[in-house]
Write a protein that holds these residues in place. Structure first.
Motif: not given
Length: 90
Positions: A1, A5, A8, A77
């Motif tokens: 990851m 990302e 978020r 996501e």
């Protein structure tokens, strides 16, 4: 990851009421840290492997895990957030 990302995903989890923080287990590695309220914490996606799984830690010792979620290497996501939010911990 990647770091952005992870940020978020953490923000999306927080909006769902999940206490989450960005995990930084090593230089240039990121994941999601979820405190479990009993002295344990779940560390999601911190090992750099493809797909989504969690290590359950207590006082720095591995005490359990959430196994690889089938197909999660292709999650976006939103799917990652849903999987972490819905997880049940051993």
């Amino acid at each position: 990851m990647q770091e952005k990302e992870a940020e978020r995903v953490v923000e999306a989890l927080r909006t769902r009421g999940v206490m989450a923080r960005v995990a930084r287990p090593a230089a240039f590695r990121f994941g999601v840290r979820i405190p479990l309220g009993d002295g344990r914490e779940a560390l999601w996606d911190v090992d750099g492997a493809a797909g989504l799984e969690a290590q359950i830690m207590a006082n720095g010792v591995l005490v359990g895990f959430v196994p690889h979620i089938e197909g999660s290497e292709d999650f976006d996501e939103a799917q990652t957030v849903e999987a972490i939010a819905a997880a049940r911990y051993p």
